[in-house]
Design a protein around this motif. Structure first.
Motif, mmCIF file in Angstrom:
data_model
loop_
_atom_site.group_PDB
_atom_site.id
_atom_site.type_symbol
_atom_site.label_atom_id
_atom_site.label_comp_id
_atom_site.label_asym_id
_atom_site.label_seq_id
_atom_site.Cartn_x
_atom_site.Cartn_y
_atom_site.Cartn_z
ATOM 1 N N GLU A 36 0.813 -1.219 0.000
ATOM 2 C CA GLU A 36 0.000 0.000 0.000
ATOM 3 C C GLU A 36 0.847 1.270 0.000
ATOM 4 O O GLU A 36 0.348 2.341 -0.352
ATOM 5 C CB GLU A 36 -0.915 0.021 1.232
ATOM 6 N N ARG A 39 1.113 3.212 -3.334
ATOM 7 C CA ARG A 39 -0.211 3.747 -3.692
ATOM 8 C C ARG A 39 -0.531 4.971 -2.846
ATOM 9 O O ARG A 39 -1.044 5.974 -3.362
ATOM 10 C CB ARG A 39 -1.283 2.673 -3.481
ATOM 11 N N THR A 157 -11.783 -4.389 -1.599
ATOM 12 C CA THR A 157 -11.852 -2.953 -1.875
ATOM 13 C C THR A 157 -12.618 -2.718 -3.170
ATOM 14 O O THR A 157 -12.214 -3.183 -4.235
ATOM 15 C CB THR A 157 -10.443 -2.344 -1.994
ATOM 16 N N LYS A 159 -14.403 -0.312 -6.227
ATOM 17 C CA LYS A 159 -13.824 0.738 -7.075
ATOM 18 C C LYS A 159 -14.067 2.129 -6.521
ATOM 19 O O LYS A 159 -13.429 3.090 -6.933
ATOM 20 C CB LYS A 159 -14.370 0.599 -8.500
ATOM 21 N N SER A 161 -13.402 2.684 -3.463
ATOM 22 C CA SER A 161 -12.376 2.629 -2.411
ATOM 23 C C SER A 161 -12.922 2.165 -1.066
ATOM 24 O O SER A 161 -12.164 2.049 -0.100
ATOM 25 C CB SER A 161 -11.643 3.976 -2.238
ATOM 26 N N GLU A 191 -11.682 -10.031 -5.074
ATOM 27 C CA GLU A 191 -12.459 -8.872 -5.536
ATOM 28 C C GLU A 191 -13.562 -9.325 -6.483
ATOM 29 O O GLU A 191 -13.342 -10.171 -7.342
ATOM 30 C CB GLU A 191 -11.546 -7.877 -6.256
ATOM 31 N N CYS A 193 -16.017 -7.010 -8.057
ATOM 32 C CA CYS A 193 -16.683 -5.898 -8.746
ATOM 33 C C CYS A 193 -16.815 -6.157 -10.244
ATOM 34 O O CYS A 193 -17.680 -5.576 -10.904
ATOM 35 C CB CYS A 193 -15.905 -4.598 -8.518
ATOM 36 N N TYR A 212 -10.718 2.676 -7.729
ATOM 37 C CA TYR A 212 -10.032 2.592 -6.437
ATOM 38 C C TYR A 212 -9.355 3.896 -6.010
ATOM 39 O O TYR A 212 -8.714 3.938 -4.964
ATOM 40 C CB TYR A 212 -8.981 1.460 -6.422
#
Length: 379
Positions: A36, A39, A157, A159, A161, A191, A193, A212
């Protein structure tokens, strides 16, 4: 002679205690958030945190829980549902004369509720294991709570966030208990989504700049809660009647068809905040604001920013003499508020002019129809 602690069994007991304390799910993860860090740095470099200086001030500590609380080996992550029954999303959002408060803020301040429960969970762990050292957090320290929740298996997580869960959507709060015990960790969820981009396309201000990634400077929650000064004019018409936060990216999410209602009385909506008339809210003096928002997350923005937000919503409301009078009554109290009131009054007066033109046009059309009906067919 005491028996060594069976950590696997202990982890199951901790999860059961968490459920008994009112959490809907409890997961465990280690403290490694090294993935992380780049990011987070890229997000900060783009200034997406806006005026939230504390996001940058703590740097990479947000991704290093073991530095925040030395000795931490695991993070116990929890979630608690907050969606109230009869949330009245559509009826409030569709009536521009009413103020829309994000559903999470309608009841008691979640920070206090979750932190108290986490403290009780920690105390129970220590009763069973004297060596246990813990520290609870609820959105109150430099901790990346959503990546921790995802790593602990509470969801993935989305999209937008936010953390999504197959059985509960995203209508829940998160909290963490940092602990020094090497408990077994849970597996992250995959994930789910897919190709869906509903949250990106529905965001009123285009704040979800890519999957995200949220540019807080454009987000209505940031503009109405975190931003201390003037709301940029370009975003004011897009805010509509949202006076504290925004739920649009959650409302559109297909997974929230499975959203679970809360059974916590503390999260029951306060009637005065549930679909209130904007003119009533704008009439509050500071004493009224403080009384009504006592024990609420809303109190943190203060009376001035509350009025600022309501002024913008009044500027987006249909023209009425009552709206204009309410705005005029507060002129001269504060320069920042005056700027928003002037903008709102300009919008109100423009709408009155539009209404007059529409009425005149309608009268002309009716007159033409009357004349046409009275003329001979060969005229």
């Amino acid at each position: 002679m005491s028996h060594p602690l069976d950590l696997s069994q202990f982890a199951l007991e901790i999860k059961q205690w968490g459920l008994e304390l009112g959490f809907q799910q409890v997961g465990i993860c280690d403290t490694d958030l090294s993935l992380e860090e780049p990011r987070l740095q890229a997000w900060l470099d783009k200034q997406y945190h806006g005026e939230m200086d504390w996001m940058a001030r703590h740097g990479m500590m947000r991704a290093r829980p073991h530095e925040l609380q030395p000795g931490t080996l695991r993070v116990i992550s929890v979630r608690m549902n907050y969606l109230p029954a009869k949330a009245a999303f559509a009826s409030t959002l569709k009536n521009p004369q009413l103020g829309y408060v994000s559903r999470y803020a309608l009841g008691r301040d979640y920070h206090k509720v979750l932190r108290n429960r986490l403290k009780k969970l920690g105390d129970r762990i220590r009763e069973r294991c004297e060596e246990a050292e813990f520290r609870p957090f609820v959105d109150s320290a430099p901790v990346l709570e959503r990546p921790l929740a995802a790593k602990a298996g509470l969801g993935w997580t989305g999209k937008h966030s936010l953390i999504l869960n197959r059985e509960a959507g995203s209508w829940f709060f998160l909290g963490e208990l940092l602990i020094n015990l090497p408990l077994p960790v849970d597996s992250p969820q995959q994930e789910q989504c897919g190709r869906c981009v509903a949250c990106l396309t529905t965001c009123p201000t285009g704040a979800i700049v890519e999957p995200y990634v949220v540019d807080a400077r454009r987000c209505i929650s940031y503009l109405t809660i975190e931003l201390e000064g003037t709301i940029p004019e370009e975003f004011r018409p897009l805010i509509g009647n949202r006076i504290y936060g925004c739920d649009d990216c959650q409302l559109i999410c297909p997974w929230n068809r499975y959203g679970q209602l809360t059974d916590e009385d503390d999260f029951s909506p306060r009637a005065v905040l549930h679909a209130p008339p904007l003119t009533d809210l704008f009439a509050w003096d500071e004493a009224t604001f403080l009384r009504v928002t006592e024990g609420s997350a809303i109190r943190r923005i203060g009376h001035l920013r509350w009025l600022r937000n309501v002024a913008v919503a009044l500027g987006n409301a249909p023209w009425s003499e009552e709206n204009v009078a309410a705005l005029q009554n507060r002129q001269g109290e504060n320069p920042m508020l005056d700027e928003h009131i002037t903008w709102a009054l300009t919008r109100q007066l423009a709408r009155r002019a539009e209404n007059a033109i529409e009425v005149q046009s309608g009268q002309q059309k009716r007159l033409v129809r009357v004349i046409e009906k009275g003329l001979p067919r060969d005229a």
